[in-house]
Scaffold this motif. Structure first.
Motif, PDB file in Angstrom:
ATOM      1  N   ASN A 185      50.309  46.273  37.524  1.00 53.67           N
ATOM      2  CA  ASN A 185      51.716  46.348  37.903  1.00 53.67           C
ATOM      3  C   ASN A 185      52.485  45.101  37.462  1.00 53.67           C
ATOM      4  OD1 ASN A 185      50.961  44.339  39.673  1.00 53.67           O
ATOM      5  ND2 ASN A 185      51.562  45.431  41.546  1.00 53.67           N
ATOM      6  N   GLY A 186      51.869  44.278  36.621  1.00 53.88           N
ATOM      7  CA  GLY A 186      52.519  43.060  36.137  1.00 53.88           C
ATOM      8  C   GLY A 186      52.142  41.817  36.931  1.00 53.88           C
ATOM      9  N   LYS A 187      51.816  41.986  38.203  1.00 49.98           N
ATOM     10  CA  LYS A 187      51.392  40.861  39.031  1.00 49.98           C
ATOM     11  C   LYS A 187      49.903  40.918  39.337  1.00 49.98           C
ATOM     12  CE  LYS A 187      52.346  38.375  43.330  1.00 49.98           C
ATOM     13  NZ  LYS A 187      53.154  38.305  44.569  1.00 49.98           N
ATOM     14  N   TRP A 188      49.353  42.126  39.403  1.00 48.99           N
ATOM     15  CA  TRP A 188      47.940  42.321  39.697  1.00 48.99           C
ATOM     16  C   TRP A 188      47.342  43.243  38.640  1.00 48.99           C
ATOM     17  CZ3 TRP A 188      46.556  39.227  43.673  1.00 48.99           C
ATOM     18  CH2 TRP A 188      47.543  38.881  44.611  1.00 48.99           C
ATOM     19  N   LEU A 189      46.033  43.081  38.407  1.00 50.33           N
ATOM     20  CA  LEU A 189      45.391  43.854  37.345  1.00 50.33           C
ATOM     21  C   LEU A 189      43.945  44.163  37.738  1.00 50.33           C
ATOM     22  CD1 LEU A 189      45.062  44.891  34.352  1.00 50.33           C
ATOM     23  CD2 LEU A 189      44.483  42.521  33.760  1.00 50.33           C
ATOM     24  N   VAL A 190      43.535  45.410  37.466  1.00 47.87           N
ATOM     25  CA  VAL A 190      42.128  45.804  37.540  1.00 47.87           C
ATOM     26  C   VAL A 190      41.731  46.207  36.125  1.00 47.87           C
ATOM     27  CG1 VAL A 190      40.396  47.273  38.616  1.00 47.87           C
ATOM     28  CG2 VAL A 190      42.531  46.753  39.833  1.00 47.87           C
ATOM     29  N   ARG A 212      25.202  50.781  26.882  1.00 48.45           N
ATOM     30  CA  ARG A 212      26.220  49.761  27.116  1.00 48.45           C
ATOM     31  C   ARG A 212      25.989  49.068  28.453  1.00 48.45           C
ATOM     32  NH1 ARG A 212      32.131  52.259  25.391  1.00 48.45           N
ATOM     33  NH2 ARG A 212      31.587  52.792  23.233  1.00 48.45           N
ATOM     34  N   LEU A 213      26.562  47.880  28.557  1.00 43.20           N
ATOM     35  CA  LEU A 213      26.730  47.188  29.825  1.00 43.20           C
ATOM     36  C   LEU A 213      28.214  47.033  30.067  1.00 43.20           C
ATOM     37  CD1 LEU A 213      24.022  44.366  29.617  1.00 43.20           C
ATOM     38  CD2 LEU A 213      23.929  46.468  30.967  1.00 43.20           C
ATOM     39  N   GLY A 214      28.602  46.888  31.334  1.00 37.88           N
ATOM     40  CA  GLY A 214      30.023  46.781  31.623  1.00 37.88           C
ATOM     41  C   GLY A 214      30.297  45.983  32.875  1.00 37.88           C
ATOM     42  N   ASP A 215      31.588  45.825  33.159  1.00 40.66           N
ATOM     43  CA  ASP A 215      31.995  45.056  34.323  1.00 40.66           C
ATOM     44  C   ASP A 215      33.402  45.491  34.737  1.00 40.66           C
ATOM     45  OD1 ASP A 215      31.670  43.232  36.336  1.00 40.66           O
ATOM     46  OD2 ASP A 215      31.320  41.524  35.020  1.00 40.66           O
ATOM     47  N   ARG A 216      33.723  45.205  36.000  1.00 38.33           N
ATOM     48  CA  ARG A 216      35.072  45.439  36.523  1.00 38.33           C
ATOM     49  C   ARG A 216      35.559  44.122  37.126  1.00 38.33           C
ATOM     50  NH1 ARG A 216      35.515  50.078  40.684  1.00 38.33           N
ATOM     51  NH2 ARG A 216      36.070  51.297  38.831  1.00 38.33           N
ATOM     52  N   TRP A 217      36.757  43.697  36.682  1.00 36.22           N
ATOM     53  CA  TRP A 217      37.340  42.458  37.196  1.00 36.22           C
ATOM     54  C   TRP A 217      38.723  42.725  37.774  1.00 36.22           C
ATOM     55  CZ3 TRP A 217      35.911  37.402  37.882  1.00 36.22           C
ATOM     56  CH2 TRP A 217      34.658  37.022  37.380  1.00 36.22           C
ATOM     57  N   PHE A 218      39.058  41.949  38.789  1.00 35.88           N
ATOM     58  CA  PHE A 218      40.386  41.971  39.404  1.00 35.88           C
ATOM     59  C   PHE A 218      41.074  40.639  39.070  1.00 35.88           C
ATOM     60  CE2 PHE A 218      37.563  44.648  41.816  1.00 35.88           C
ATOM     61  CZ  PHE A 218      38.329  45.753  42.185  1.00 35.88           C
ATOM     62  N   PHE A 219      42.370  40.705  38.740  1.00 35.94           N
ATOM     63  CA  PHE A 219      43.099  39.525  38.283  1.00 35.94           C
ATOM     64  C   PHE A 219      44.415  39.358  39.035  1.00 35.94           C
ATOM     65  CE2 PHE A 219      40.575  41.092  34.790  1.00 35.94           C
ATOM     66  CZ  PHE A 219      40.070  39.967  34.168  1.00 35.94           C
ATOM     67  N   ARG A 220      44.892  38.122  39.052  1.00 42.80           N
ATOM     68  CA  ARG A 220      46.209  37.768  39.588  1.00 42.80           C
ATOM     69  C   ARG A 220      47.001  37.082  38.480  1.00 42.80           C
ATOM     70  NH1 ARG A 220      44.472  34.988  43.407  1.00 42.80           N
ATOM     71  NH2 ARG A 220      44.380  33.022  42.267  1.00 42.80           N
ATOM     72  N   GLY A 225      48.698  32.797  32.647  1.00 46.62           N
ATOM     73  CA  GLY A 225      48.100  34.067  32.246  1.00 46.62           C
ATOM     74  C   GLY A 225      47.364  34.717  33.402  1.00 46.62           C
ATOM     75  N   TRP A 226      46.553  35.741  33.069  1.00 48.18           N
ATOM     76  CA  TRP A 226      45.773  36.424  34.091  1.00 48.18           C
ATOM     77  C   TRP A 226      44.644  35.515  34.577  1.00 48.18           C
ATOM     78  CZ3 TRP A 226      47.835  40.315  36.383  1.00 48.18           C
ATOM     79  CH2 TRP A 226      48.623  41.241  35.700  1.00 48.18           C
ATOM     80  N   VAL A 227      44.541  35.345  35.894  1.00 43.28           N
ATOM     81  CA  VAL A 227      43.510  34.508  36.506  1.00 43.28           C
ATOM     82  C   VAL A 227      42.520  35.414  37.229  1.00 43.28           C
ATOM     83  CG1 VAL A 227      43.034  32.723  38.219  1.00 43.28           C
ATOM     84  CG2 VAL A 227      45.081  32.559  36.772  1.00 43.28           C
ATOM     85  N   PRO A 228      41.223  35.331  36.917  1.00 44.24           N
ATOM     86  CA  PRO A 228      40.230  36.189  37.579  1.00 44.24           C
ATOM     87  C   PRO A 228      40.153  35.908  39.081  1.00 44.24           C
ATOM     88  CG  PRO A 228      39.318  35.133  35.617  1.00 44.24           C
ATOM     89  CD  PRO A 228      40.612  34.460  35.886  1.00 44.24           C
ATOM     90  N   ILE A 229      40.021  36.968  39.860  1.00 39.68           N
ATOM     91  CA  ILE A 229      39.826  36.840  41.307  1.00 39.68           C
ATOM     92  C   ILE A 229      38.362  37.064  41.657  1.00 39.68           C
ATOM     93  CG2 ILE A 229      40.452  37.729  43.579  1.00 39.68           C
ATOM     94  CD1 ILE A 229      43.080  38.756  42.335  1.00 39.68           C
ATOM     95  N   VAL A 230      37.838  38.223  41.281  1.00 38.79           N
ATOM     96  CA  VAL A 230      36.467  38.580  41.622  1.00 38.79           C
ATOM     97  C   VAL A 230      36.076  39.768  40.760  1.00 38.79           C
ATOM     98  CG1 VAL A 230      37.091  40.221  43.437  1.00 38.79           C
ATOM     99  CG2 VAL A 230      34.905  38.991  43.601  1.00 38.79           C
ATOM    100  N   HIS A 231      34.777  39.994  40.605  1.00 40.12           N
ATOM    101  CA  HIS A 231      34.319  41.220  39.947  1.00 40.12           C
ATOM    102  C   HIS A 231      33.354  41.939  40.881  1.00 40.12           C
ATOM    103  CE1 HIS A 231      30.185  39.883  38.478  1.00 40.12           C
ATOM    104  NE2 HIS A 231      30.695  38.793  38.992  1.00 40.12           N
ATOM    105  N   GLY A 232      33.229  43.236  40.696  1.00 44.17           N
ATOM    106  CA  GLY A 232      32.372  44.012  41.583  1.00 44.17           C
ATOM    107  C   GLY A 232      32.226  45.427  41.092  1.00 44.17           C
ATOM    108  N   THR A 233      31.370  46.188  41.766  1.00 41.41           N
ATOM    109  CA  THR A 233      31.070  47.554  41.337  1.00 41.41           C
ATOM    110  C   THR A 233      31.373  48.596  42.410  1.00 41.41           C
ATOM    111  OG1 THR A 233      28.779  47.307  42.107  1.00 41.41           O
ATOM    112  CG2 THR A 233      29.231  46.732  39.805  1.00 41.41           C
TER     113      THR A 233
END
Length: 262
Positions: A185-190, A212-220, A225-233
């Motif tokens: 939404n411009g402020k938060w990102l998954v 493949r291997l993969g990951d999911r990250w949440f950003f602020r 720029g985009w700053v990582p918050i946490v990753h998880g499954t």
């Protein structure tokens, strides 16, 4: 007889200082122990700073070079190799024996190379040794600004492909990573992404070709720029709201569990 003994003594003393004791008690001639240490032409380990003189043509460039107990650098020089309307290229070289560890040049120090540009730098970006880029845009004179991996003018944080690339770099994603889904939404990102782990082959040729291997990250979003918050499954908001309660529920409540390996 005395004359002959005198010649022998002179020859013996003349040899002193040219042979040294080895570790095993033997004697080694330094001239044959690996030969002389060669000096070779090299480029800086890195270029960390650039300053522009009041005439906007004189450049001072801070270069990381070898250092040791004996002279390690000579002939340090910078030359302009090309100039176009958008860029000016400069190359820094020097001679050093650091390629041979016997030289003792195993440390690092900063040396300054200077060069005069054929005309004022103006709005051109400065490219040093084809890899390090500086710009006067947004800099604090007399220093030029060192550009980052996204260039001198990185994309604004937002819901764009270029901005997502910056997010991937922020989490040190592997090269050739595929973005698979974005909620933004411009402020938060998954961001869900994956990278190939199988052999080099076309998709569908064999099951292992598409592993493949993969990951999911949440950003602020931050000014940088985009700053990582946490990753998880986990599905839903469990992973992110434990770390950042302000993360909007509407952006994570519908997330399915992330399947990282396939």
């Amino acid at each position: 007889m005395a004359a002959v003994l005198g010649v022998v003594v002179v020859l013996f003393l003349g040899a002193c200082g040219t042979r040294v004791a080895g570790r095993d008690g033997g004697v080694t001639d330094p001239s044959t122990a690996g030969g002389p240490i060669p000096w070779t032409t090299a480029a800086p380990i890195s270029v960390t700073g650039a300053r522009l003189g009041d005439d906007h043509r004189t450049l001072a460039l801070d270069a990381q070079v070898p250092h040791g107990p004996h002279p390690c650098v000579r002939g340090l020089r910078a030359v302009v190799t090309d100039t176009v309307p958008q860029h000016t290229w400069v190359q820094i070289t020097y001679s050093s024996p650091s390629g041979d560890r016997r030289s003792g040049c195993t440390g690092v120090t900063t040396a300054t190379a200077r060069v005069r540009l054929p005309e004022p730098l103006g709005a051109r970006d400065l490219i040093v040794d084809n890899s390090t880029v500086f710009t006067a845009d947004g800099a604090h004179p007399p220093a030029l600004r060192l550009c980052g991996p996204l260039g001198c003018r990185p994309p604004a944080t937002g819901c764009t492909a270029a901005s997502y690339e910056q997010a991937l770099m922020a989490v040190d994603a592997p090269e050739h990573t595929y973005r698979e889904a974005e909620v933004c939404n411009g402020k938060w990102l998954v961001l869900d992404f994956s990278w190939r782990t199988g052999p080099v082959c076309g998709d569908g040729e064999a099951p292992e070709c598409s592993s493949r291997l993969g990951d999911r990250w949440f950003f602020r979003a931050e000014p940088a720029g985009w700053v990582p918050i946490v990753h998880g499954t986990h599905g839903g908001c469990q992973d992110v709201r434990r770390e950042e309660p302000a993360f909007p529920v509407s952006m994570c409540v519908h997330l399915a569990p992330f399947r990282g390996a396939r």
